[in-house]
Design a protein around this motif. Structure first.
Motif, PDB file in Angstrom:
ATOM      1  N   PHE A  24      67.366  37.283   0.915  1.00  0.00           N
ATOM      2  CA  PHE A  24      67.742  38.526   1.184  1.00  0.00           C
ATOM      3  C   PHE A  24      68.876  38.903   0.113  1.00  0.00           C
ATOM      4  O   PHE A  24      69.605  40.025   0.369  1.00  0.00           O
ATOM      5  N   GLY A  25      69.220  38.087  -0.745  1.00  0.00           N
ATOM      6  CA  GLY A  25      70.118  38.208  -1.893  1.00  0.00           C
ATOM      7  C   GLY A  25      71.621  37.831  -1.261  1.00  0.00           C
ATOM      8  O   GLY A  25      72.138  36.999  -2.007  1.00  0.00           O
ATOM      9  N   GLU A  26      72.184  38.508  -0.223  1.00  0.00           N
ATOM     10  CA  GLU A  26      73.731  38.009  -0.011  1.00  0.00           C
ATOM     11  C   GLU A  26      73.434  37.416   1.413  1.00  0.00           C
ATOM     12  O   GLU A  26      72.716  38.149   2.357  1.00  0.00           O
ATOM     13  N   PRO A  27      73.783  35.962   1.641  1.00  0.00           N
ATOM     14  CA  PRO A  27      73.782  35.465   2.908  1.00  0.00           C
ATOM     15  C   PRO A  27      74.645  35.928   3.883  1.00  0.00           C
ATOM     16  O   PRO A  27      75.736  36.799   3.313  1.00  0.00           O
ATOM     17  N   VAL A  28      74.368  36.022   5.033  1.00  0.00           N
ATOM     18  CA  VAL A  28      75.229  36.205   6.116  1.00  0.00           C
ATOM     19  C   VAL A  28      76.382  35.430   6.221  1.00  0.00           C
ATOM     20  O   VAL A  28      76.481  34.202   5.764  1.00  0.00           O
ATOM     21  N   ALA A  29      77.653  35.770   6.841  1.00  0.00           N
ATOM     22  CA  ALA A  29      78.759  34.915   6.699  1.00  0.00           C
ATOM     23  C   ALA A  29      78.716  33.429   7.158  1.00  0.00           C
ATOM     24  O   ALA A  29      78.997  32.742   6.727  1.00  0.00           O
ATOM     25  N   GLU A  30      77.927  33.277   8.157  1.00  0.00           N
ATOM     26  CA  GLU A  30      77.759  32.157   8.957  1.00  0.00           C
ATOM     27  C   GLU A  30      76.661  31.133   8.520  1.00  0.00           C
ATOM     28  O   GLU A  30      76.179  30.371   9.090  1.00  0.00           O
ATOM     29  N   CYS A  31      75.928  31.688   7.477  1.00  0.00           N
ATOM     30  CA  CYS A  31      74.883  30.932   6.938  1.00  0.00           C
ATOM     31  C   CYS A  31      75.296  29.600   6.580  1.00  0.00           C
ATOM     32  O   CYS A  31      76.242  29.101   5.667  1.00  0.00           O
ATOM     33  N   PRO A  32      74.574  28.469   7.043  1.00  0.00           N
ATOM     34  CA  PRO A  32      74.812  27.200   6.734  1.00  0.00           C
ATOM     35  C   PRO A  32      74.597  26.631   5.490  1.00  0.00           C
ATOM     36  O   PRO A  32      74.646  25.644   4.909  1.00  0.00           O
ATOM     37  N   ALA A  66      65.364  32.375  12.604  1.00  0.00           N
ATOM     38  CA  ALA A  66      66.110  33.298  13.409  1.00  0.00           C
ATOM     39  C   ALA A  66      66.808  34.466  12.355  1.00  0.00           C
ATOM     40  O   ALA A  66      66.743  35.598  12.765  1.00  0.00           O
ATOM     41  N   CYS A  67      67.437  34.050  11.535  1.00  0.00           N
ATOM     42  CA  CYS A  67      68.144  34.872  10.527  1.00  0.00           C
ATOM     43  C   CYS A  67      67.047  35.836   9.825  1.00  0.00           C
ATOM     44  O   CYS A  67      67.285  36.966   9.501  1.00  0.00           O
ATOM     45  N   MET A  68      66.039  35.157   9.394  1.00  0.00           N
ATOM     46  CA  MET A  68      64.883  35.825   8.451  1.00  0.00           C
ATOM     47  C   MET A  68      64.369  36.857   9.503  1.00  0.00           C
ATOM     48  O   MET A  68      64.083  38.224   9.037  1.00  0.00           O
ATOM     49  N   ILE A  72      64.902  40.734   8.132  1.00  0.00           N
ATOM     50  CA  ILE A  72      63.579  41.410   7.555  1.00  0.00           C
ATOM     51  C   ILE A  72      63.277  42.673   8.257  1.00  0.00           C
ATOM     52  O   ILE A  72      63.016  43.759   7.783  1.00  0.00           O
ATOM     53  N   LYS A  73      64.197  43.160   9.459  1.00  0.00           N
ATOM     54  CA  LYS A  73      64.112  44.240  10.135  1.00  0.00           C
ATOM     55  C   LYS A  73      65.190  45.330   9.335  1.00  0.00           C
ATOM     56  O   LYS A  73      64.900  46.378   9.489  1.00  0.00           O
ATOM     57  N   THR A  74      66.197  44.613   8.899  1.00  0.00           N
ATOM     58  CA  THR A  74      67.113  45.580   8.099  1.00  0.00           C
ATOM     59  C   THR A  74      67.324  45.202   6.687  1.00  0.00           C
ATOM     60  O   THR A  74      67.927  46.375   6.107  1.00  0.00           O
ATOM     61  N   ARG A  75      66.810  44.420   5.986  1.00  0.00           N
ATOM     62  CA  ARG A  75      67.008  44.379   4.667  1.00  0.00           C
ATOM     63  C   ARG A  75      65.513  44.098   3.812  1.00  0.00           C
ATOM     64  O   ARG A  75      64.704  43.658   4.461  1.00  0.00           O
ATOM     65  N   LYS A  76      65.414  44.430   2.715  1.00  0.00           N
ATOM     66  CA  LYS A  76      64.107  44.389   1.915  1.00  0.00           C
ATOM     67  C   LYS A  76      64.614  42.907   1.255  1.00  0.00           C
ATOM     68  O   LYS A  76      65.340  42.427   0.723  1.00  0.00           O
ATOM     69  N   ALA A  77      63.361  42.101   1.622  1.00  0.00           N
ATOM     70  CA  ALA A  77      63.408  40.816   1.230  1.00  0.00           C
ATOM     71  C   ALA A  77      63.463  40.609  -0.403  1.00  0.00           C
ATOM     72  O   ALA A  77      62.341  41.308  -0.934  1.00  0.00           O
ATOM     73  N   ASN A  78      64.065  39.675  -1.119  1.00  0.00           N
ATOM     74  CA  ASN A  78      63.930  39.466  -2.200  1.00  0.00           C
ATOM     75  C   ASN A  78      63.362  38.057  -2.540  1.00  0.00           C
ATOM     76  O   ASN A  78      64.023  37.089  -2.835  1.00  0.00           O
TER      77      ASN A  78
END
Length: 80
Positions: A24-32, A66-68, A72-78
């Motif tokens: 998604f380009g930019e990972p969420v803050a808590e991404c492991p 879970a993140c995907m 996927i509901k809110t961002r365009k996947a890259n």
């Protein structure tokens, strides 16, 4: 140079893309996966699968799936 064709890497092949970059380009803050993105070396990122305990890989897989589903509901996947 170690091989990327080990049994453990093959068994966790679904994590290879997630280890390399956020789809998604930019990972969420808590991404492991963030510490691995900071390596900026795809081979070294993938090689980490070999040293990360399987339990942690399973936790990372669960987080990624879970993140995907959420993103996927809110961002365009890259994916490329």
């Amino acid at each position: 140079m170690s091989s990327l064709y080990t049994t453990k890497i093959r068994q966790n092949a679904d994590l290879v893309n997630a280890m390399s970059k956020c789809p998604f380009g930019e990972p969420v803050a808590e991404c492991p996966f963030i510490p691995y993105y900071e390596m900026k070396n795809e081979r070294k990122q993938i090689e980490q699968i070999e040293v990360i305990p399987q339990e942690k890989l399973d936790d990372m897989r669960h987080f990624h799936h879970a993140c995907m589903q959420e993103l996927i509901k809110t961002r365009k996947a890259n994916f490329l």
